[in-house]
Design a protein around this motif. Structure first.
Motif, PDB file in Angstrom:
ATOM      1  N   ASN A  11       0.835  -1.201   0.000  1.00 12.61           N
ATOM      2  CA  ASN A  11       0.000   0.000   0.000  1.00 12.61           C
ATOM      3  C   ASN A  11       0.871   1.253   0.000  1.00 12.61           C
ATOM      4  N   PRO A 125      -4.100   2.554   5.448  1.00 10.34           N
ATOM      5  CA  PRO A 125      -3.824   3.758   4.671  1.00 10.34           C
ATOM      6  C   PRO A 125      -2.797   3.482   3.587  1.00 10.34           C
ATOM      7  N   THR A 126      -2.641   4.424   2.704  1.00 13.99           N
ATOM      8  CA  THR A 126      -1.577   4.375   1.697  1.00 13.99           C
ATOM      9  C   THR A 126      -0.423   5.253   2.156  1.00 13.99           C
ATOM     10  N   TYR A 149      -0.825  13.266   7.633  1.00 15.54           N
ATOM     11  CA  TYR A 149      -1.897  12.383   7.201  1.00 15.54           C
ATOM     12  C   TYR A 149      -3.016  13.220   6.603  1.00 15.54           C
ATOM     13  N   HIS A 154      -6.970   9.103   2.684  1.00 17.95           N
ATOM     14  CA  HIS A 154      -6.617   7.977   3.553  1.00 17.95           C
ATOM     15  C   HIS A 154      -5.135   7.673   3.379  1.00 17.95           C
ATOM     16  N   GLY A 155      -4.328   8.735   3.389  1.00 22.01           N
ATOM     17  CA  GLY A 155      -2.931   8.570   3.068  1.00 22.01           C
ATOM     18  C   GLY A 155      -1.982   9.264   4.023  1.00 22.01           C
ATOM     19  N   VAL A 186      -0.284   6.884  11.225  1.00 14.41           N
ATOM     20  CA  VAL A 186      -1.262   5.806  11.117  1.00 14.41           C
ATOM     21  C   VAL A 186      -2.299   5.934  12.225  1.00 14.41           C
ATOM     22  N   HIS A 189      -4.975   7.886  11.022  1.00 12.99           N
ATOM     23  CA  HIS A 189      -5.838   7.094  10.144  1.00 12.99           C
ATOM     24  C   HIS A 189      -6.866   6.315  10.969  1.00 12.99           C
ATOM     25  N   THR A 192      -9.582   8.545  11.870  1.00 15.42           N
ATOM     26  CA  THR A 192     -10.491   8.792  10.752  1.00 15.42           C
ATOM     27  C   THR A 192     -11.455   7.622  10.578  1.00 15.42           C
TER      28      THR A 192
END
Length: 302
Positions: A11, A125-126, A149, A154-155, A186, A189, A192
């Motif tokens: 990813n 996430p990427t 982030y 989503h990265g 992360v 993430h 989120t």
């Protein structure tokens, strides 16, 4: 950390060079539009604090909330990140990138297991590598902003040159200090996915500057705690890693950075937490390995 046996995450994307803030230019100038755009810049801008400290001095503002309260995510824009140099593990083609890709793979294992235990499926996430500057779904950013982030993508966005900054300017040496930076992003993430970031941003829109900053601090400290949870659950810590993490957390506390930049500390302007707070919540995650122990929104954070 013992990561050599891990295959790098797939990813991953290489966004190439954005041509902003690199190669002896003026990264601070490239970041000023972000700082004064009125968008919230809270999610994971660890390295941005360095620049903010410089802006405090340049603007003689006494640390007066240049991030618009901080804490929430940048507002989405029409243009997202574009892939320039490929995707997948093949872009993990330097020592720094390979390490970062393995850290991401470890976070995928840990959070995948934790989400599954609660009957949920983890969506990782990427990790977006870039050089100098980049365009994300949260707008333009330079490497001076440090890792961050972006919720719409989503990265996690990372210019690995920040690791040199972490070691040479902040004295935060060691592989776990670097891993902590990625794991913190992360953590945003996770916030989120769970809706925490969205609820905080909504609350900030109704709050004043000081209250918005306080919400930002709680969000950032939770991400620190989540980073500790990952490290504990990963089972890959080695002697000295915890100390490396504590050194990094201490170095990027708001009070430490403000004291270095302007000689005074303005607690009402904190957006990420003091050094003691960041160390405390990272340690809580490291000691418990339990994300339920990372509730920074109930009661005192001290």
């Amino acid at each position: 950390m013992r990561l050599d046996d891990l295959d790098p995450s797939e990813n991953v994307r290489d966004l190439g060079s954005g041509g902003r803030g690199g190669g002896g230019g003026f990264p601070l100038l490239g970041l000023l539009p972000l700082l004064f755009s009125g968008r919230r810049m809270g999610c994971g801008t660890i390295g941005l604090l360095v620049v903010v400290g410089l802006v405090y001095v340049m603007m003689s503002g006494g640390g007066g909330g240049l991030l618009g309260g901080g804490g929430g995510s940048l507002a989405p824009t029409q243009q997202g990140a574009s892939t320039a140099g490929g995707t997948g593990a093949k872009v993990c083609n330097t020592a720094e990138r390979l390490f970062s890709c393995r850290v991401l793979a470890s976070t995928e294992q840990v959070w995948g297991k934790l989400f599954a235990a609660s009957g949920q499926r983890y969506q990782p996430p990427t990790l977006n590598f870039y050089q100098g500057g980049t365009q994300s779904g949260c707008g333009a950013a330079t490497s001076a902003a440090g890792p961050f982030y972006c919720p719409p993508d989503h990265g996690v966005f990372l210019d690995t040159s920040f690791f040199d900054e972490l070691q040479n300017r902040f004295g935060a040496k060691g592989d776990f200090a670097e891993a902590y930076v990625i794991a913190h992003e992360v953590g945003h993430h996770i916030q989120t996915l769970t809706g925490t970031s969205q609820r905080v941003q909504q609350a900030q829109q109704r709050a004043g500057r000081v209250q918005g900053n306080q919400l930002s601090v709680r969000l950032e400290l939770q991400a620190d705690c989540y980073a500790g949870v990952w490290a504990k659950q990963s089972g890959r810590l080695e002697p000295g890693d915890v100390e490396e993490g504590m050194t990094a957390a201490r170095a990027i506390g708001d009070d430490t950075l403000q004291r270095q930049a302007q000689g005074t500390v303005v607690p009402d302007s904190f957006t990420h937490g003091s050094s003691d707070e960041r160390m405390r919540w990272l340690r809580r995650g490291l000691e418990t390995g339990d994300p339920a122990q990372c509730d920074t929104f109930s009661g005192s954070i001290d």
